[in-house]
Design a protein around this motif. Structure first.
Motif, PDB file in Angstrom:
ATOM      1  N   ASP A   1       1.297  -1.007  -0.098  1.00 11.52           N
ATOM      2  CA  ASP A   1       0.295   0.300  -0.003  1.00 11.52           C
ATOM      3  C   ASP A   1       1.075   1.253  -0.430  1.00 11.52           C
ATOM      4  OD1 ASP A   1      -1.902   1.851   0.377  1.00 11.52           O
ATOM      5  OD2 ASP A   1      -2.727   1.147   2.160  1.00 11.52           O
ATOM      6  N   TYR A   2       1.185   1.864  -1.101  1.00  8.65           N
ATOM      7  CA  TYR A   2       1.835   2.176  -1.271  1.00  8.65           C
ATOM      8  C   TYR A   2       1.888   4.161  -1.402  1.00  8.65           C
ATOM      9  CZ  TYR A   2       4.863  -1.304  -3.165  1.00  8.65           C
ATOM     10  OH  TYR A   2       5.286  -3.075  -3.489  1.00  8.65           O
ATOM     11  N   GLU A   3       0.633   4.344  -1.593  1.00  9.39           N
ATOM     12  CA  GLU A   3      -0.265   5.709  -1.529  1.00  9.39           C
ATOM     13  C   GLU A   3      -0.222   5.239   0.613  1.00  9.39           C
ATOM     14  OE1 GLU A   3      -0.637   8.124  -2.956  1.00  9.39           O
ATOM     15  OE2 GLU A   3      -0.869   7.396  -5.259  1.00  9.39           O
TER      16      GLU A   3
ATOM     17  N   VAL B   1       1.286   8.577   5.859  1.00 11.13           N
ATOM     18  CA  VAL B   1       1.470   8.356   7.242  1.00 11.13           C
ATOM     19  C   VAL B   1       2.696   9.717   7.283  1.00 11.13           C
ATOM     20  CG1 VAL B   1       2.889   6.819   9.019  1.00 11.13           C
ATOM     21  CG2 VAL B   1       1.459   5.588   7.128  1.00 11.13           C
ATOM     22  N   GLY B   2       2.072  10.556   8.530  1.00  9.67           N
ATOM     23  CA  GLY B   2       2.796  11.772   8.301  1.00  9.67           C
ATOM     24  C   GLY B   2       3.428  12.577   7.576  1.00  9.67           C
ATOM     25  N   SER B   3       2.095  12.710   6.837  1.00  9.96           N
ATOM     26  CA  SER B   3       3.005  13.667   5.182  1.00  9.96           C
ATOM     27  C   SER B   3       3.090  14.915   5.790  1.00  9.96           C
ATOM     28  CB  SER B   3       1.596  13.423   3.998  1.00  9.96           C
ATOM     29  OG  SER B   3       0.433  13.641   4.728  1.00  9.96           O
ATOM     30  N   LEU B   4       2.185  15.858   6.497  1.00  8.23           N
ATOM     31  CA  LEU B   4       2.379  17.256   7.215  1.00  8.23           C
ATOM     32  C   LEU B   4       3.220  17.277   8.041  1.00  8.23           C
ATOM     33  CD1 LEU B   4      -1.686  17.717   6.851  1.00  8.23           C
ATOM     34  CD2 LEU B   4       0.126  18.284   5.212  1.00  8.23           C
ATOM     35  N   GLU B   5       4.170  15.980   8.531  1.00  6.99           N
ATOM     36  CA  GLU B   5       5.150  15.917   9.775  1.00  6.99           C
ATOM     37  C   GLU B   5       6.209  16.627   9.465  1.00  6.99           C
ATOM     38  OE1 GLU B   5       4.084  16.235  13.117  1.00  6.99           O
ATOM     39  OE2 GLU B   5       1.675  14.857  12.703  1.00  6.99           O
TER      40      GLU B   5
ATOM     41  N   LEU C   1       9.392   4.872  -5.906  1.00  4.56           N
ATOM     42  CA  LEU C   1       9.164   4.544  -7.096  1.00  4.56           C
ATOM     43  C   LEU C   1       8.669   3.288  -7.833  1.00  4.56           C
ATOM     44  CD1 LEU C   1      13.268   3.724  -5.209  1.00  4.56           C
ATOM     45  CD2 LEU C   1      12.643   5.741  -7.665  1.00  4.56           C
ATOM     46  N   ASN C   2       7.400   3.000  -6.279  1.00  5.10           N
ATOM     47  CA  ASN C   2       6.830   1.945  -6.668  1.00  5.10           C
ATOM     48  C   ASN C   2       5.652   2.261  -7.559  1.00  5.10           C
ATOM     49  OD1 ASN C   2       7.630  -1.609  -6.144  1.00  5.10           O
ATOM     50  ND2 ASN C   2       8.587   0.081  -4.249  1.00  5.10           N
ATOM     51  N   LEU C   3       4.929   3.623  -7.282  1.00  2.00           N
ATOM     52  CA  LEU C   3       4.162   3.798  -7.937  1.00  2.00           C
ATOM     53  C   LEU C   3       3.698   3.335  -9.436  1.00  2.00           C
ATOM     54  CD1 LEU C   3       3.463   6.703  -5.575  1.00  2.00           C
ATOM     55  CD2 LEU C   3       2.591   5.461  -4.965  1.00  2.00           C
TER      56      LEU C   3
END
Length: 347
Positions: free
Chosen positions: A185-187, A192-196, A212-214
């Protein structure tokens, strides 16, 4: 009869509140850490993989039930009643903290000071409650005082559990990301913690590998990293660059060049003919390099990013007499998610 009714009410109140706290603590806040500790203890693994997601609620319920059983020795040994009844949950609260103390290396933590302070707190709470229990009290406002006393003690016990258990945000974030990455689940990993603003080397690499896997549509596989990399905080660009350079992946190598600020190697290594649309940060790097080929091949994209670059340079011109750190801080909000800002201030 009234006192007996109040006693029963207090027992039910403490039992319900503690059960709700225990389940939420285990299921919502410590699920990945418990999985990681389980694998560490049984298999020597350090990843939060092993307990299937459908079983997590069952595990949380079983541990909650077991923590309630620990109230029985608490009642037998501590013998608190009425307004101090909640103190009988001392062993149960300590149990919740101990099973979630794993710090990524040791199952029981390595902070001696934390253990000492916890023991001191337990002894002090016990002694204070015993002193309070020995003081004669009137029946005036007995029920409100009984409820307030139990709620206060429960609050202290919940804080103790939080202090003993591991609440390191980066560790929990990393464990959750590792689980999502294992589930492909690469997205989810990137969310997770994208705004930190805090990160570490492991989190940096997990994000990069997920990028790299998207799926990249008509572009080369892995090229989505060129659109996403600088949207996230990077704790150690040099370490991430070195890790990416070791991969047998063209996009990883190009990204490594960007992180090193090695624009010449990046320009020599990229093949523009492979791209239907050029990833944003790749284009920004080529704008800095004054590459004329990219302007002819991707005119619309080039014009947009050139406007961004012009705005950034104008902001710097207004601050040219200020220290570099001040320039970095002053342009951070508007431009930190661009390669222009990273390249300027990472040197």
């Amino acid at each position: 009869m009234g006192k007996l009714s109040c006693e029963v009410c207090v027992k039910w109140l403490c039992g319900i509140l503690f059960s709700v706290f225990a389940f939420c603590w285990i299921y919502f806040f410590q699920q990945d850490l418990l999985c990681a500790a389980y694998n560490k203890a049984l298999y020597g693994m350090e990843h939060p993989i092993g307990i299937d997601a459908p079983n997590s609620a069952v595990v949380a319920l079983l541990l909650t039930a077991f923590s309630q059983l620990l109230v029985l020795p608490g009642k037998f040994l501590l013998r608190f009643k009425r307004g101090l009844y909640a103190c009988n949950y001392l062993f149960a609260a300590a149990f919740l903290g101990i099973i979630t103390i794993y710090d990524g290396n040791s199952l029981f933590g390595e902070l001696t000071i934390k253990w000492m302070l916890t023991v001191i707190f337990v002894v002090l709470l016990y002694l204070v409650c015993k002193i309070v229990a020995s003081v004669p009290r009137s029946d005036h406002n007995d029920r409100p005082r009984t409820l307030a006393g139990n709620l206060l003690i429960l609050a202290f016990l919940f804080c103790m559990t939080g202090y003993v258990g591991n609440t390191d945000e980066n560790l929990h974030r990393r464990l959750r990301m590792e689980r999502l990455y294992a589930e492909q689940d690469y997205e989810g990993v990137l969310n997770v913690g994208s705004l930190e603003e805090e990160s570490n080397q492991t989190i940096d690499l997990l994000r990069a590998k997920s990028m790299l896997n998207l799926p990249a549509d008509a572009n080369p596989a892995g090229s989505r990293i060129g659109d996403l990399l600088f949207e996230y905080s990077i704790s150690d660009p040099k370490a991430l660059s070195a890790a990416l350079k070791e991969m047998d992946n063209t996009q990883a190598y190009l990204t490594s060049c960007l992180l090193q600020g090695d624009i010449d190697s990046f320009r020599d290594s990229i093949n523009l003919n492979n791209y239907t649309t050029l990833p944003k940060y790749y284009l920004q790097a080529l704008i800095i390099a004054n590459d004329t080929t990219v302007q002819a091949k991707f005119p619309d994209q080039y014009a947009r990013e050139q406007t961004t670059y012009t705005t950034f340079r104008q902001s710097l011109l207004q601050l040219e007499s200020a220290p570099k750190q001040y320039q970095s801080n002053a342009t951070y909000i508007a431009h930190h998610q661009t390669f222009f800002w990273f390249y300027t201030f990472s040197k």
